[in-house]
Write an enzyme that holds these catalytic residues in place. Structure first.
Site, PDB file in Angstrom:
ATOM      1  N   LYS A  83      45.033  44.090  28.563  1.00  0.00           N
ATOM      2  CA  LYS A  83      43.875  43.739  29.388  1.00  0.00           C
ATOM      3  C   LYS A  83      42.725  43.320  28.484  1.00  0.00           C
ATOM      4  O   LYS A  83      42.246  44.108  27.660  1.00  0.00           O
ATOM      5  CB  LYS A  83      43.469  44.949  30.235  1.00  0.00           C
ATOM      6  CG  LYS A  83      42.221  44.711  31.075  1.00  0.00           C
ATOM      7  CD  LYS A  83      41.928  45.883  31.994  1.00  0.00           C
ATOM      8  CE  LYS A  83      40.657  45.661  32.802  1.00  0.00           C
ATOM      9  NZ  LYS A  83      40.345  46.804  33.669  1.00  0.00           N
ATOM     10  N   LYS A 111      46.474  40.721  31.754  1.00  0.00           N
ATOM     11  CA  LYS A 111      45.314  40.467  32.616  1.00  0.00           C
ATOM     12  C   LYS A 111      44.153  39.947  31.786  1.00  0.00           C
ATOM     13  O   LYS A 111      43.879  40.535  30.745  1.00  0.00           O
ATOM     14  CB  LYS A 111      44.945  41.787  33.283  1.00  0.00           C
ATOM     15  CG  LYS A 111      43.749  41.729  34.183  1.00  0.00           C
ATOM     16  CD  LYS A 111      43.447  43.104  34.709  1.00  0.00           C
ATOM     17  CE  LYS A 111      42.145  43.047  35.489  1.00  0.00           C
ATOM     18  NZ  LYS A 111      41.656  44.343  35.828  1.00  0.00           N
TER      19      LYS A 111
HETATM   20  C1  PBG Z   1      38.415  48.206  36.383  1.00  0.00           C
HETATM   21  C2  PBG Z   1      39.110  46.975  36.804  1.00  0.00           C
HETATM   22  C3  PBG Z   1      38.670  45.651  36.642  1.00  0.00           C
HETATM   23  C4  PBG Z   1      39.581  44.836  37.282  1.00  0.00           C
HETATM   24  C5  PBG Z   1      40.579  45.665  37.790  1.00  0.00           C
HETATM   25  N1  PBG Z   1      40.285  46.984  37.470  1.00  0.00           N
HETATM   26  C6  PBG Z   1      37.463  45.067  36.066  1.00  0.00           C
HETATM   27  C7  PBG Z   1      36.886  45.508  34.808  1.00  0.00           C
HETATM   28  O1  PBG Z   1      37.566  45.868  33.853  1.00  0.00           O
HETATM   29  O2  PBG Z   1      35.654  45.462  34.800  1.00  0.00           O
HETATM   30  C8  PBG Z   1      39.457  43.358  37.383  1.00  0.00           C
HETATM   31  C9  PBG Z   1      40.041  42.743  38.560  1.00  0.00           C
HETATM   32  C10 PBG Z   1      39.557  41.393  38.886  1.00  0.00           C
HETATM   33  O3  PBG Z   1      38.658  40.807  38.230  1.00  0.00           O
HETATM   34  O4  PBG Z   1      40.067  40.857  39.866  1.00  0.00           O
HETATM   35  N2  PBG Z   1      38.960  48.912  35.352  1.00  0.00           N
HETATM   36 ZN    ZN Z   2      37.408  50.590  34.836  1.00  0.00          ZN
END
Ligand code: PBG
Ligand code: ZN
Length: 322
Positions: free
Chosen positions: A192, A245
């Site tokens: 991620k 992601k």
């Molecule tokens: C939080 C989380 C995020 C997303 C999913 N879980 C955002 C972040 O890390 O701030 C992103 C999902 C999206 O942008 O559709 N941990």
């Molecule tokens: Zn988070």
């Protein structure tokens, strides 16, 4: 003699027969935002078509998911109260726990995946416990265990930790196994990146950090080897499914992981990716239906087995029509 490849592109029938990659509704996971409270059905401005629902307003959305044969949903909760460590995440009466029980009761065939993190539940918006202005990894792990166990006890089908703390998979696996949830799978947000594509999600989920950013825990977009290393660590700790992601800017990572690991691979087409397509389509600059299919096909071609996407309902409809 000319070497001809156009023979197999002559008409739709033969093109379909030799298509190497196909989209299937079975591969789709639909994210849903559930807000604590009543009578809430709030459109998210930067994600046209996506809403925040309170549980009492969720039925219409889930009816569509069932009707379209989308097999799985990914739940995000928006609590009515936040605190410094996100303690409502492991409350048996928390919004996700209530939601799992309600959905299981009314939609028993839906496969429920829960996002395990803290940023929507902490008053500072970071993904864990703050100590000396940093998210403390090991203190956060203790709370991740409590949250994951609580989701399991409420009846979740799969746990998906997204906070990027080291040791997360091992910590969750051990607490689940200790409590006889040996058959509950974990999907790791292993790769991620610290991405600006999460912008609309943070509006949707009220989860922007109130100070600093997430660069000390999420991956640097410059790094490929580090992503593979993280995936290897999570695989060795027992992740059942690995995830990349965002998706489109990281198709190389999807392919790398597909080549390297035997576990199923998921990718998350995130909020900003959704918003870009919606915005261009609204202006009439792109053909939305074609772009949706091409975009999601590219993730499959790169190697994704599963796709988490806000377009799940649109894709299901388009596939039905063809
Ligand atoms: C939080 C989380 C995020 C997303 C999913 N879980 C955002 C972040 O890390 O701030 C992103 C999902 C999206 O942008 O559709 N941990
Ligand atoms: Zn988070």
């Amino acid at each position: 003699m000319i070497n001809r490849t156009r023979r197999l592109r002559k008409n739709q029938a033969i093109r379909n027969m030799v298509a190497e990659t196909k989209l299937h509704v079975e591969d789709l996971i639909y994210p849903i935002f559930i807000e604590e409270g009543n009578d809430i059905n709030k459109p998210i401005e930067s994600m046209p078509g996506i809403h925040r629902y309170s549980l009492d307003q969720l039925a219409n959305e889930l009816d569509q998911v069932i009707e379209l044969k989308i097999p799985a949903i990914l739940l995000f909760g928006i609590p009515s109260k936040k605190d410094d460590c996100g303690s409502s995440t492991w409350d048996d009466q928390g919004i996700i726990q209530q939601s799992i029980r309600w959905i299981k009761k009314h939609y028993p065939s839906l496969y429920i995946i829960t996002d395990v993190c803290f940023c929507e539940y902490t008053d500072h918006g970071h993904c864990g416990v703050i100590k000396d202005e940093q998210v403390d990894n090991d203190l956060t792990l203790v709370n991740i265990q409590k949250q994951a166990l609580s989701h399991a006890q409420a009846g979740a089908d799969m746990i998906a930790p997204s906070g990027m703390m080291d040791g997360t998979i091992q910590a969750i696996r051990s607490i689940l196994d200790e409590h006889q949830f040996v058959n509950l799978p974990i999907m790791s947000y292993a790769v991620k990146y610290a991405s600006a594509y999460y912008g609309p999600f943070r509006d949707a989920a009220d989860s922007s950090p109130s100070f600093g950013d997430r660069n000390a825990y999420q991956l640097n977009p410059a790094n490929r080897n580090e992503g593979i290393l993280r995936a290897a660590i999570d695989a060795s700790e027992g992740a059942d499914i690995l995830m990349v992601k965002p998706a489109l800017s990281y198709l190389d990572m999807i392919r790398d992981l597909k080549n390297e690991f035997q576990t199923p691979l998921a990718c998350y087409h995130v909020s900003g990716e959704y918003a870009m397509i919606k915005a261009a389509a609204e202006k009439g600059w792109l053909n939305e239906e074609k772009i949706i299919l091409e975009t999601h096909l590219s993730m499959k071609r790169a190697g994704a087995d599963l796709i988490i996407t806000y377009f799940a309902k649109d894709i299901a409809r388009l596939l039905k029509r063809d």
